[in-house]
Design a protein around this motif. Sequence first.
Motif, PDB file in Angstrom:
ATOM      1  N   GLY A  53      -5.221  -5.639 -22.137  1.00  0.00           N
ATOM      2  CA  GLY A  53      -4.333  -5.200 -21.074  1.00  0.00           C
ATOM      3  C   GLY A  53      -5.077  -4.846 -19.804  1.00  0.00           C
ATOM      4  N   PHE A  54      -6.315  -4.346 -19.943  1.00  0.00           N
ATOM      5  CA  PHE A  54      -7.104  -3.983 -18.772  1.00  0.00           C
ATOM      6  C   PHE A  54      -7.525  -5.223 -17.987  1.00  0.00           C
ATOM      7  CE2 PHE A  54     -11.114  -3.095 -16.614  1.00  0.00           C
ATOM      8  CZ  PHE A  54     -10.760  -1.994 -15.864  1.00  0.00           C
ATOM      9  N   PHE A  55      -8.047  -6.226 -18.690  1.00  0.00           N
ATOM     10  CA  PHE A  55      -8.539  -7.413 -18.004  1.00  0.00           C
ATOM     11  C   PHE A  55      -7.421  -8.385 -17.616  1.00  0.00           C
ATOM     12  CE2 PHE A  55     -12.516  -6.010 -20.022  1.00  0.00           C
ATOM     13  CZ  PHE A  55     -13.295  -5.951 -18.880  1.00  0.00           C
ATOM     14  N   SER A  85      -5.833  -0.644 -15.470  1.00  0.00           N
ATOM     15  CA  SER A  85      -6.328  -1.755 -14.656  1.00  0.00           C
ATOM     16  C   SER A  85      -5.713  -1.743 -13.264  1.00  0.00           C
ATOM     17  CB  SER A  85      -6.020  -3.080 -15.349  1.00  0.00           C
ATOM     18  OG  SER A  85      -6.384  -4.163 -14.530  1.00  0.00           O
ATOM     19  N   VAL A  86      -4.416  -1.537 -13.199  1.00  0.00           N
ATOM     20  CA  VAL A  86      -3.742  -1.503 -11.896  1.00  0.00           C
ATOM     21  C   VAL A  86      -4.232  -0.308 -11.072  1.00  0.00           C
ATOM     22  CG1 VAL A  86      -1.506  -1.156 -10.778  1.00  0.00           C
ATOM     23  CG2 VAL A  86      -1.718  -2.779 -12.663  1.00  0.00           C
ATOM     24  N   LEU A  87      -4.369   0.851 -11.697  1.00  0.00           N
ATOM     25  CA  LEU A  87      -4.838   2.031 -10.975  1.00  0.00           C
ATOM     26  C   LEU A  87      -6.269   1.858 -10.468  1.00  0.00           C
ATOM     27  CD1 LEU A  87      -3.339   4.912 -13.142  1.00  0.00           C
ATOM     28  CD2 LEU A  87      -2.540   4.068 -10.927  1.00  0.00           C
ATOM     29  N   VAL A  88      -7.133   1.270 -11.287  1.00  0.00           N
ATOM     30  CA  VAL A  88      -8.514   1.015 -10.863  1.00  0.00           C
ATOM     31  C   VAL A  88      -8.521   0.038  -9.691  1.00  0.00           C
ATOM     32  CG1 VAL A  88     -10.680  -0.086 -11.572  1.00  0.00           C
ATOM     33  CG2 VAL A  88      -9.600   1.599 -13.055  1.00  0.00           C
ATOM     34  N   GLY A  89      -7.683  -0.984  -9.750  1.00  0.00           N
ATOM     35  CA  GLY A  89      -7.587  -1.937  -8.645  1.00  0.00           C
ATOM     36  C   GLY A  89      -7.146  -1.279  -7.352  1.00  0.00           C
ATOM     37  N   VAL A  90      -6.179  -0.382  -7.435  1.00  0.00           N
ATOM     38  CA  VAL A  90      -5.701   0.326  -6.239  1.00  0.00           C
ATOM     39  C   VAL A  90      -6.807   1.217  -5.672  1.00  0.00           C
ATOM     40  CG1 VAL A  90      -4.102   2.118  -5.444  1.00  0.00           C
ATOM     41  CG2 VAL A  90      -3.265   0.226  -6.839  1.00  0.00           C
ATOM     42  N   VAL A  91      -7.501   1.937  -6.535  1.00  0.00           N
ATOM     43  CA  VAL A  91      -8.580   2.820  -6.075  1.00  0.00           C
ATOM     44  C   VAL A  91      -9.692   2.004  -5.419  1.00  0.00           C
ATOM     45  CG1 VAL A  91     -10.420   4.373  -6.873  1.00  0.00           C
ATOM     46  CG2 VAL A  91      -8.082   4.690  -7.682  1.00  0.00           C
ATOM     47  N   ILE A  92     -10.078   0.903  -6.019  1.00  0.00           N
ATOM     48  CA  ILE A  92     -11.127   0.060  -5.440  1.00  0.00           C
ATOM     49  C   ILE A  92     -10.677  -0.505  -4.092  1.00  0.00           C
ATOM     50  CG2 ILE A  92     -12.359  -2.137  -5.738  1.00  0.00           C
ATOM     51  CD1 ILE A  92     -12.637  -1.415  -8.702  1.00  0.00           C
ATOM     52  N   SER A  93      -9.423  -0.892  -3.995  1.00  0.00           N
ATOM     53  CA  SER A  93      -8.897  -1.409  -2.722  1.00  0.00           C
ATOM     54  C   SER A  93      -8.934  -0.355  -1.630  1.00  0.00           C
ATOM     55  CB  SER A  93      -7.475  -1.923  -2.906  1.00  0.00           C
ATOM     56  OG  SER A  93      -7.440  -2.985  -3.823  1.00  0.00           O
ATOM     57  N   VAL A  94      -8.527   0.862  -1.959  1.00  0.00           N
ATOM     58  CA  VAL A  94      -8.539   1.954  -0.974  1.00  0.00           C
ATOM     59  C   VAL A  94      -9.968   2.251  -0.525  1.00  0.00           C
ATOM     60  CG1 VAL A  94      -8.110   4.435  -0.689  1.00  0.00           C
ATOM     61  CG2 VAL A  94      -6.376   2.968  -1.726  1.00  0.00           C
ATOM     62  N   ILE A  95     -10.896   2.275  -1.461  1.00  0.00           N
ATOM     63  CA  ILE A  95     -12.301   2.527  -1.108  1.00  0.00           C
ATOM     64  C   ILE A  95     -12.841   1.396  -0.241  1.00  0.00           C
ATOM     65  CG2 ILE A  95     -14.638   2.694  -2.058  1.00  0.00           C
ATOM     66  CD1 ILE A  95     -13.395   4.233  -4.427  1.00  0.00           C
ATOM     67  N   ALA A  96     -12.506   0.161  -0.573  1.00  0.00           N
ATOM     68  CA  ALA A  96     -12.973  -0.980   0.220  1.00  0.00           C
ATOM     69  C   ALA A  96     -12.437  -0.920   1.639  1.00  0.00           C
ATOM     70  CB  ALA A  96     -12.563  -2.289  -0.456  1.00  0.00           C
TER      71      ALA A  96
END
Length: 111
Positions: A53-55, A85-96
């Motif tokens: 589910g994560f990948f 996975s979705v939450l990690v993607g959002v956090v990485i996007s905000v940091i980027a």
Amino acid sequence: MYCWNCGKEIEEEAFFCVHCGVKTDRSSYINNNNNSKRAREDDASSAGYGVLGFFFPIVGLILWLVWNNEYPKRAKSAGVGALVSVLVGVVISVIAVAIVVPIVMTGALLY
């Protein structure tokens, strides 16, 4: 009597498990609630479904939707993996964005 969800011993007259809070078989029988989640004997949470589910979050979401009533523990593993996975993607996007925008703005000011 034992709770179908957590497996701990509860009183025969209990409508809810005092350990995990789910409805017991007795309350489902008395209320004629055929839609209640009942874990199957072969249901178990699995880190493998969480990783899947994560990948592949869309696969995790689909597995959660399909297994939600029949295999609630497996469904939860797949759903949690997809959600993380979705939450990690959002956090990485905000940091980027927080890193790229100041760099672009400083470059625009130099020219």
